[in-house]
Design a protein around this motif. Sequence first.
Motif: not given
Length: 487
Positions: A192-199, A206-212
């Motif tokens: 979860y960053t600013q929304s829910l994501n899946h791999m 790959d991805d990047d961002g601010k992780m909750r």
Amino acid sequence: MSDDQKRMFLAVVLSGLVLFGWQTYFAPKQKPIIEQNASEQISAKAAKTQETTVKQEVVKPITESVSSEVKSFTLTNNGHSVKINSDLSIQDFSNPGASFDFFATTGVEKPFKIEIGNEARFSSFNFTFNQVSPSHIQGSNVKLAMNVDFKMDDLGKVTYKVTSAKAYQFRVVFTSTEREEENRQIRQFSYYTQSLNHMKVGDSDDDDGKMRWLAIDFNFHLFAITFKEPVAARLKAFESGEFRSTLVNDVQNLEGSIVFSKKNYDLLAKLGDKLDLSIDFGFFGIISVPILRGLQFVHDYVPNYGIAIIILTILIRTIMFPLQYKSFKSMKKMQKIQPQLTKIKEKFKDDPQRMQKETMEAFKKAGANPLGGCLPLIAQMPIFFAFYQVLYNAEEFVGSPFFGWIADLSIKDPYYVLPVLMALAMALQTRLNPSPSADPTQKKIMMLMPIVFGFFMKDLPAGLNLYIFTSTIYGVGQQLLVYKLTD
């Protein structure tokens, strides 16, 4: 029914089909990533050579001795337990409220570890631990001048805190294996960053961002690590089943929690850190939550989620009846003027402008709206799709029986009775909307829709099939009533 009406109706039906089938058959392709940099691969031998010099008075480790042997420590509280190794890995996690065990969720025996970056290399460092109480352990590493603290509360949430005199870079590593259940539940890495994501586990991405938070998510269960404050991180998933989250910045303190839980909406909300958003209610989540609450409310009085689905479905369709009434009434009017429209098309086939004028005049005299049958249906779609998302994602149905052969509403109907009944109900509904002037190809497509939809639904949860069957058969009854009143 005019050509415009047919095309609009077909578009709505196809839109609904896509909404229900996209996540199963039309998942987006994963983008490739650059291969793992060889410089990031770390051997245990190299890790042992790294040594950090710090001032003794800044951090006072719990103990000065550091054992090279990895030991396991168990935290317990209120029936929950977790086995934490001295190299900051987790070996096992037990939750009395879980429907499946930890291994069934993660797929491997040691699915989690925290690695520490030391001189541009990441390694698992060993700590000396002290069991403070059954639910609390503390540890230290003298070379790193680093202390760690793990404590389990009565909900089974393990809070962790890492502190050091020097700032280090950390990496969280999950490991899992590919798996897909018959109910189309896929093992995946969620974050979860600013929304829910899946791999998906086993894919390269790959991805990047601010992780909750980060997690292994499978079959209505979640194994997750959260961060007290969102942390900037780079994510890499590998075909081997490894999922790395490398924190961008060096830090002296790292805090958060680790949980293993069934994906119960209320429990996850109580655990905090936005873990409740791991339940993917989709775009219409704002509608899905009240529907879930409605099912829970009915279940409090009728302790059978199958019956709760039927009651709430009938209640919602009854509330929506005014919209459905307008839709059915408009469709009936369009049927009545269909022969007249056919004559107009034949008479003015060489004069499109005159044909359009006469067609609109026929609509006006009959009080029919070519879009009147479709627009109310479109207005209802968010509610129906939100109901679908609840039934597909909520854990309340795991292990919940209905009647007879349906012992678990969260898995498919083993004998495919409900998908067949649903397809028959949809076929009946299609026959209530005859279009005598439709070309043969379009008529065949419309008649094949229930069969195609039934095929899509056959392996999806029985609770979802029960909802669509109930909604369709009740809608047929409403439609027959309206047709009778408008004759």
